[in-house]
Design a protein around this motif. Structure first.
Motif, PDB file in Angstrom:
ATOM      1  N   UNK A 355       0.816  -1.209   0.000  1.00  8.33           N
ATOM      2  CA  UNK A 355       0.000   0.000   0.000  1.00  8.33           C
ATOM      3  C   UNK A 355       0.855   1.265   0.000  1.00  8.33           C
ATOM      4  N   UNK A 356       0.476   2.185  -0.866  1.00  9.13           N
ATOM      5  CA  UNK A 356       1.065   3.522  -0.880  1.00  9.13           C
ATOM      6  C   UNK A 356       0.081   4.416  -1.622  1.00  9.13           C
ATOM      7  N   UNK A 357       0.312   5.709  -1.572  1.00  8.78           N
ATOM      8  CA  UNK A 357      -0.599   6.627  -2.270  1.00  8.78           C
ATOM      9  C   UNK A 357      -0.529   6.439  -3.779  1.00  8.78           C
ATOM     10  N   UNK A 358       0.550   5.829  -4.280  1.00  7.66           N
ATOM     11  CA  UNK A 358       0.668   5.587  -5.718  1.00  7.66           C
ATOM     12  C   UNK A 358      -0.138   4.373  -6.166  1.00  7.66           C
ATOM     13  N   UNK A 359      -0.588   3.529  -5.235  1.00  4.85           N
ATOM     14  CA  UNK A 359      -1.357   2.326  -5.580  1.00  4.85           C
ATOM     15  C   UNK A 359      -2.851   2.572  -5.458  1.00  4.85           C
ATOM     16  N   UNK A 360      -3.235   3.779  -5.048  1.00  2.00           N
ATOM     17  CA  UNK A 360      -4.646   4.098  -4.831  1.00  2.00           C
ATOM     18  C   UNK A 360      -5.081   5.201  -5.789  1.00  2.00           C
ATOM     19  N   UNK A 361      -6.384   5.264  -6.053  1.00  2.30           N
ATOM     20  CA  UNK A 361      -6.957   6.241  -6.981  1.00  2.30           C
ATOM     21  C   UNK A 361      -8.042   7.039  -6.271  1.00  2.30           C
ATOM     22  N   UNK A 362      -8.074   8.333  -6.573  1.00  2.00           N
ATOM     23  CA  UNK A 362      -9.083   9.207  -5.980  1.00  2.00           C
ATOM     24  C   UNK A 362     -10.173   9.462  -7.016  1.00  2.00           C
ATOM     25  N   UNK A 363     -11.388   9.053  -6.670  1.00  5.88           N
ATOM     26  CA  UNK A 363     -12.548   9.258  -7.544  1.00  5.88           C
ATOM     27  C   UNK A 363     -13.230  10.552  -7.123  1.00  5.88           C
ATOM     28  N   UNK A 364     -13.030  11.604  -7.923  1.00  7.06           N
ATOM     29  CA  UNK A 364     -13.559  12.926  -7.559  1.00  7.06           C
ATOM     30  C   UNK A 364     -15.075  12.955  -7.527  1.00  7.06           C
ATOM     31  N   UNK A 365     -15.690  12.176  -8.398  1.00  7.42           N
ATOM     32  CA  UNK A 365     -17.157  12.232  -8.483  1.00  7.42           C
ATOM     33  C   UNK A 365     -17.824  11.648  -7.243  1.00  7.42           C
ATOM     34  N   UNK A 366     -17.194  10.665  -6.610  1.00  8.61           N
ATOM     35  CA  UNK A 366     -17.810  10.016  -5.448  1.00  8.61           C
ATOM     36  C   UNK A 366     -17.102  10.340  -4.143  1.00  8.61           C
ATOM     37  N   UNK A 367     -15.930  10.989  -4.239  1.00  5.96           N
ATOM     38  CA  UNK A 367     -15.165  11.232  -3.029  1.00  5.96           C
ATOM     39  C   UNK A 367     -14.724   9.934  -2.381  1.00  5.96           C
ATOM     40  N   UNK A 368     -14.347   8.950  -3.224  1.00  2.37           N
ATOM     41  CA  UNK A 368     -13.982   7.626  -2.729  1.00  2.37           C
ATOM     42  C   UNK A 368     -12.603   7.246  -3.235  1.00  2.37           C
ATOM     43  N   UNK A 369     -11.967   6.335  -2.532  1.00  4.52           N
ATOM     44  CA  UNK A 369     -10.666   5.806  -2.925  1.00  4.52           C
ATOM     45  C   UNK A 369     -10.861   4.438  -3.560  1.00  4.52           C
ATOM     46  N   UNK A 370     -10.225   4.217  -4.715  1.00  2.86           N
ATOM     47  CA  UNK A 370     -10.269   2.932  -5.401  1.00  2.86           C
ATOM     48  C   UNK A 370      -8.925   2.223  -5.212  1.00  2.86           C
ATOM     49  N   UNK A 371      -8.983   0.906  -5.134  1.00  6.33           N
ATOM     50  CA  UNK A 371      -7.807   0.100  -4.829  1.00  6.33           C
ATOM     51  C   UNK A 371      -7.264  -0.541  -6.107  1.00  6.33           C
ATOM     52  N   UNK A 372      -5.950  -0.463  -6.297  1.00 11.00           N
ATOM     53  CA  UNK A 372      -5.300  -1.223  -7.372  1.00 11.00           C
ATOM     54  C   UNK A 372      -3.961  -1.739  -6.840  1.00 11.00           C
ATOM     55  N   UNK A 373      -3.176  -2.365  -7.710  1.00 13.98           N
ATOM     56  CA  UNK A 373      -1.870  -2.866  -7.292  1.00 13.98           C
ATOM     57  C   UNK A 373      -1.937  -4.074  -6.388  1.00 13.98           C
ATOM     58  N   UNK A 374      -2.898  -4.984  -6.656  1.00 15.09           N
ATOM     59  CA  UNK A 374      -3.068  -6.169  -5.816  1.00 15.09           C
ATOM     60  C   UNK A 374      -2.139  -7.307  -6.222  1.00 15.09           C
ATOM     61  N   UNK A 375      -1.066  -7.001  -6.902  1.00 15.29           N
ATOM     62  CA  UNK A 375      -0.194  -8.061  -7.410  1.00 15.29           C
ATOM     63  C   UNK A 375       0.677  -8.691  -6.326  1.00 15.29           C
ATOM     64  N   UNK A 376       0.689  -8.106  -5.130  1.00 15.02           N
ATOM     65  CA  UNK A 376       1.367  -8.749  -3.992  1.00 15.02           C
ATOM     66  C   UNK A 376       0.362  -9.203  -2.940  1.00 15.02           C
ATOM     67  N   UNK A 377      -0.908  -9.174  -3.291  1.00 13.37           N
ATOM     68  CA  UNK A 377      -1.950  -9.439  -2.310  1.00 13.37           C
ATOM     69  C   UNK A 377      -1.929 -10.885  -1.839  1.00 13.37           C
ATOM     70  N   UNK A 378      -2.520 -11.095  -0.678  1.00 15.39           N
ATOM     71  CA  UNK A 378      -2.684 -12.442  -0.144  1.00 15.39           C
ATOM     72  C   UNK A 378      -4.162 -12.672   0.104  1.00 15.39           C
ATOM     73  N   UNK A 379      -4.641 -13.799  -0.348  1.00 17.64           N
ATOM     74  CA  UNK A 379      -6.057 -14.138  -0.217  1.00 17.64           C
ATOM     75  C   UNK A 379      -6.179 -15.651  -0.372  1.00 17.64           C
ATOM     76  N   UNK A 380      -7.336 -16.221  -0.104  1.00 22.25           N
ATOM     77  CA  UNK A 380      -7.485 -17.680  -0.276  1.00 22.25           C
ATOM     78  C   UNK A 380      -7.391 -18.074  -1.745  1.00 22.25           C
ATOM     79  N   UNK A 381      -6.171 -18.215  -2.226  1.00 17.65           N
ATOM     80  CA  UNK A 381      -5.891 -18.476  -3.649  1.00 17.65           C
ATOM     81  C   UNK A 381      -5.734 -19.979  -3.825  1.00 17.65           C
TER      82      UNK A 381
END
Length: 729
Positions: A355-381
């Motif tokens: 996680x860093x500010x470069x891996x997140x996106x700011x959606x101006x229309x909704x005032x929400x943060x979108x998540x990307x950069x899940x290439x190091x993520x851990x989940x039930x794979x």
């Protein structure tokens, strides 16, 4: 051959490599042009891989880096990938045959007179430059399809006649050699035409209908050049944007980038999104980017690309923070927007870990943060069990985690996220990056009072998020949302004294033994080499003639410049020492230590069948099942009593032996580690949430006991599985 690459951005790496091979193989007086768009007389563009001016015609070459089996059927080709997936393609020959007709019309209009009233035949050819093999052909396509190993030899006259369909043009050019397509004067005429008009244009890389105008200027540069991220524009709508992540697996120097590893890393974000979509559709719809690519896991090129649609009016969070004037309320709202989706992800067992500010996106229309950069993520794979974790290799945050600095052996995904959230929300809160601690510092410095818009209200909150010990932090992002009021006190326990202590202790495990010389490989058994884990395993015999297995971890050695790596190696060797000094249900340890070849572990080889095979055998009685289940529970209790654990428990790692009608078990693969020095784990026999290795063992035992008694009609089975469930809890 003289090769002119009009636009290198327009060629995939495999295509570029193929063009270079042809450059080095074909006659020097031939001229080839690669990587461009050509506009026909109707103003429509065609993508051209290569156009080769040869002796008696112009070759329109389409390069295909495919794998598997190709079967041609009229205007459709069917590609069966190595894993059995079937991909349907429109016949490339049919497409290129149409392109050839359009190019001939263009040449007839613009160049025929300049070329001395000479008409050049444009011959379409599909050149297979991958590993694909043709199983079935059609009479219309077969003559124009060739493997690159054969095509590169067409400079030879006889080979040329065998491969290239012949016509009367060769006789014409024998009488008029100055009019040949490859004649220098004819090439000059073509070059003057392509430079002075608009028919030849730069070709940009296109992925899933999104083109990348500036390939040399990525929007985000990944670590070590392993990948870069670009903003792509849709070919029919420049306002439609996408995030295009282009990999370069050749830059992942420390591991062997097999197709399995490409799929594991390159499709990891897609798999994470698919898992989240199935588990919490609203979370996926509200906070994740939608993937647009359609990739097959067994046919991924070394420069594969992922494509994720970007909603209108979004920008990277770091760009938004740098360009905006924010008041305290705005900053607090953004912090909440950052943590909210992460809290939902943690609730379903998904951890970002980069996680860093470069891996997140700011959606101006909704005032929400979108998540990307899940290439190091851990989940039930579930489809990728026991693969080495390359989180540190792919880390893009440039923040060294305390777990890595201190050589922690149990790393929890939610704890990494909490710390990284602390770092990036500090930047949001105070408009400056978190200072790095010096070795002598006892705590992280807070912002100067004049730079703190919150007047100290968030100090203790940051302190808890950034604790060096994972257990002292917030448990997850959900807890962070509930607090939001606390500073930074990262006590630096990574001292020079501690580094020296670890190196001194590792000295006691040093050895002059060269395992491959002392324990010679048994030629009757093939060695196993895992380039991802940098591990070599093979069968051998001890000096007493007993069969044994040897494992050598080439990358595992003391490293004065990497305290975390040294810590993990010491932990691994201490485990070996404890096991060798006690009688445990594992193959006996014969030798272990570190030396010039890395770290080695030698264990006796024992006969038996693994639990998976044992359970597949029919006719197992209740008493036999009870005996095996009881042995597994006792085995785990015994190693836990010594504060050891297995961590990767599964049926393949449990050996069942029968001696005088008595069943007993041995635990296999207890001494294993990946490239980073961490013990591997699997997802099939682990809970969704990250837990300690001991907790994974207990959870795995419950599942294994349940499987052992599965299908057993005896009343005792039901009672036993109920007791096992209580023990696991």
């Amino acid at each position: 051959m003289e090769l002119i690459v009009v636009s290198s951005e327009g060629l995939m790496k495999s295509e570029h490599d193929a063009a270079l091979l042809l450059r080095d193989s074909l006659p020097a007086h031939w001229v080839g042009y690669a990587g461009f768009l050509m506009t026909d007389i109707q103003g429509k563009t065609m993508e051209i891989d290569m156009l080769i001016f040869a002796e008696d015609r112009v070759l329109l070459v389409e390069l295909k880096n495919w794998a598997g089996i190709i079967e041609m059927d009229d205007r459709t080709w069917y590609q069966t990938t190595p894993k059995g997936n079937i991909i349907k393609h429109a016949s490339p020959i049919d497409i290129k045959r149409g392109h050839a007709m359009r190019i001939k019309s263009l040449f007839q209009r613009d160049l025929a007179k300049r070329w001395g009233n000479t008409f050049f035949e444009v011959q379409p050819m599909v050149v297979l430059c991958g590993e694909a093999k043709i199983r079935r052909t059609t009479p219309t396509d077969a003559p124009m399809v060739v493997y690159i190993e054969d095509f590169k030899n067409i400079g030879d006259k006889e080979t040329y006649k065998d491969i290239i369909p012949q016509d009367k043009a060769s006789y014409y050019f024998e009488k008029n050699p100055h009019l040949r397509p490859c004649d220098r004067n004819q090439i000059k005429i073509f070059d003057d035409w392509r430079r002075g008009g608009k028919a030849i244009q730069k070709r940009y890389r296109s992925e899933a209908s999104y083109i990348i105008p500036e390939l040399n200027e990525p929007a985000f540069k990944g670590p070590k050049g392993v990948y870069n991220e670009h903003i792509g524009e849709h070919i029919r709508d420049a306002e439609d944007k996408a995030l295009v992540r282009i990999w370069n697996f050749n830059n992942l120097h420390n591991v062997d980038t097999t197709m399995t590893l490409r799929a594991f890393l390159g499709l990891r974000e897609e798999r994470a999104i698919r898992y989240i979509r199935k588990t919490d559709r609203q979370l996926s719809d509200d906070y994740l980017l939608n993937f647009k690519h359609d990739l097959n896991e067994d046919s991924l090129p070394v420069d594969m690309a992922e494509v994720y649609a970007l909603p209108p009016m979004v920008e990277r969070l770091d760009d938004y923070l740098n360009s905006s004037s924010l008041n305290p309320e705005d900053r607090l709202a953004i912090i909440r927007s950052v943590i909210t989706p992460l809290a939902s992800m943690h609730a379903i067992g998904v951890y970002h870990r980069d996680l860093s500010t470069a891996r997140l996106w700011w959606d101006k229309t909704r005032g929400a943060v979108l998540i990307s950069g899940l290439l190091s993520s851990k989940f039930p794979d579930m489809g990728n069990t026991s693969l080495a974790d390359l989180r540190q290799e792919l880390n893009s945050t440039r923040v060294e985690m305390p777990e890595d600095s201190f050589g922690t052996t149990e790393i929890l995904g939610q704890a990494l996220d909490v710390f990284q959230l602390g770092v990036l929300t500090y930047e949001i809160a105070y408009g400056a990056k978190l200072p790095r601690p010096k070795e002598s510092w006892k705590e992280w410095p807070g912002p100067a009072p004049e730079s703190d818009p919150f007047e100290g209200r968030l100090h203790s909150w940051f302190q808890k998020a950034l604790e060096p010990e994972a257990n002292d932090r917030f448990e997850n992002a959900g807890q962070m949302l509930e607090a939001l009021a606390q500073l930074v006190n990262l006590q630096n326990i990574d001292t020079n004294e501690d580094k020296q202590r670890v190196l001194d202790e590792l000295t006691s495990y040093g050895t002059q033994v060269i395992p491959m010389m002392v324990f010679l490989q048994d030629p009757n058994f093939q060695p196993e080499q895992d380039m991802v884990r940098q591990r070599l395993a093979y069968r051998s015999n001890t000096a007493e003639g007993k069969a044994c297995t040897v494992r050598i971890f080439m990358a595992a050695r003391p490293n004065p410049d990497n305290h975390g790596q040294s810590q993990r190696l010491l932990h691994f060797l201490n485990r070996c020492k404890t096991a060798s000094n006690n009688v445990l249900p594992i193959p006996k340890l014969v030798d272990f230590g570190h030396g010039m070849n890395g770290t080695h572990v030698v264990q006796e080889y024992v006969e038996g069948i693994n639990l998976e095979t044992w359970m597949e055998q029919k006719g197992k009685t209740y008493e036999q099942r009870y005996e095996v289940a009881d042995e597994i529970i006792r085995a785990i209790n015994k190693i836990h009593d010594l504060e050891l654990n297995h961590g990767d428990l599964k049926p393949e790692n449990i050996l069942v032996q029968e001696n005088d009608r008595k069943l007993n078990i041995l635990l296999l693969d207890m001494f294993d580690m990946d490239f980073s020095g961490l013990s591997p784990s699997n997802t099939m026999y682990s809970p969704k949430s990250d837990v300690s290795a001991s907790a994974r063992d207990r959870y795995a035992v419950y599942l294994l006991v349940d499987e052992i008694f599965g299908g057993c009609a005896d009343k005792g089975c039901l009672l036993y599985t109920s007791d096992a469930a209580d023990d696991a809890n």
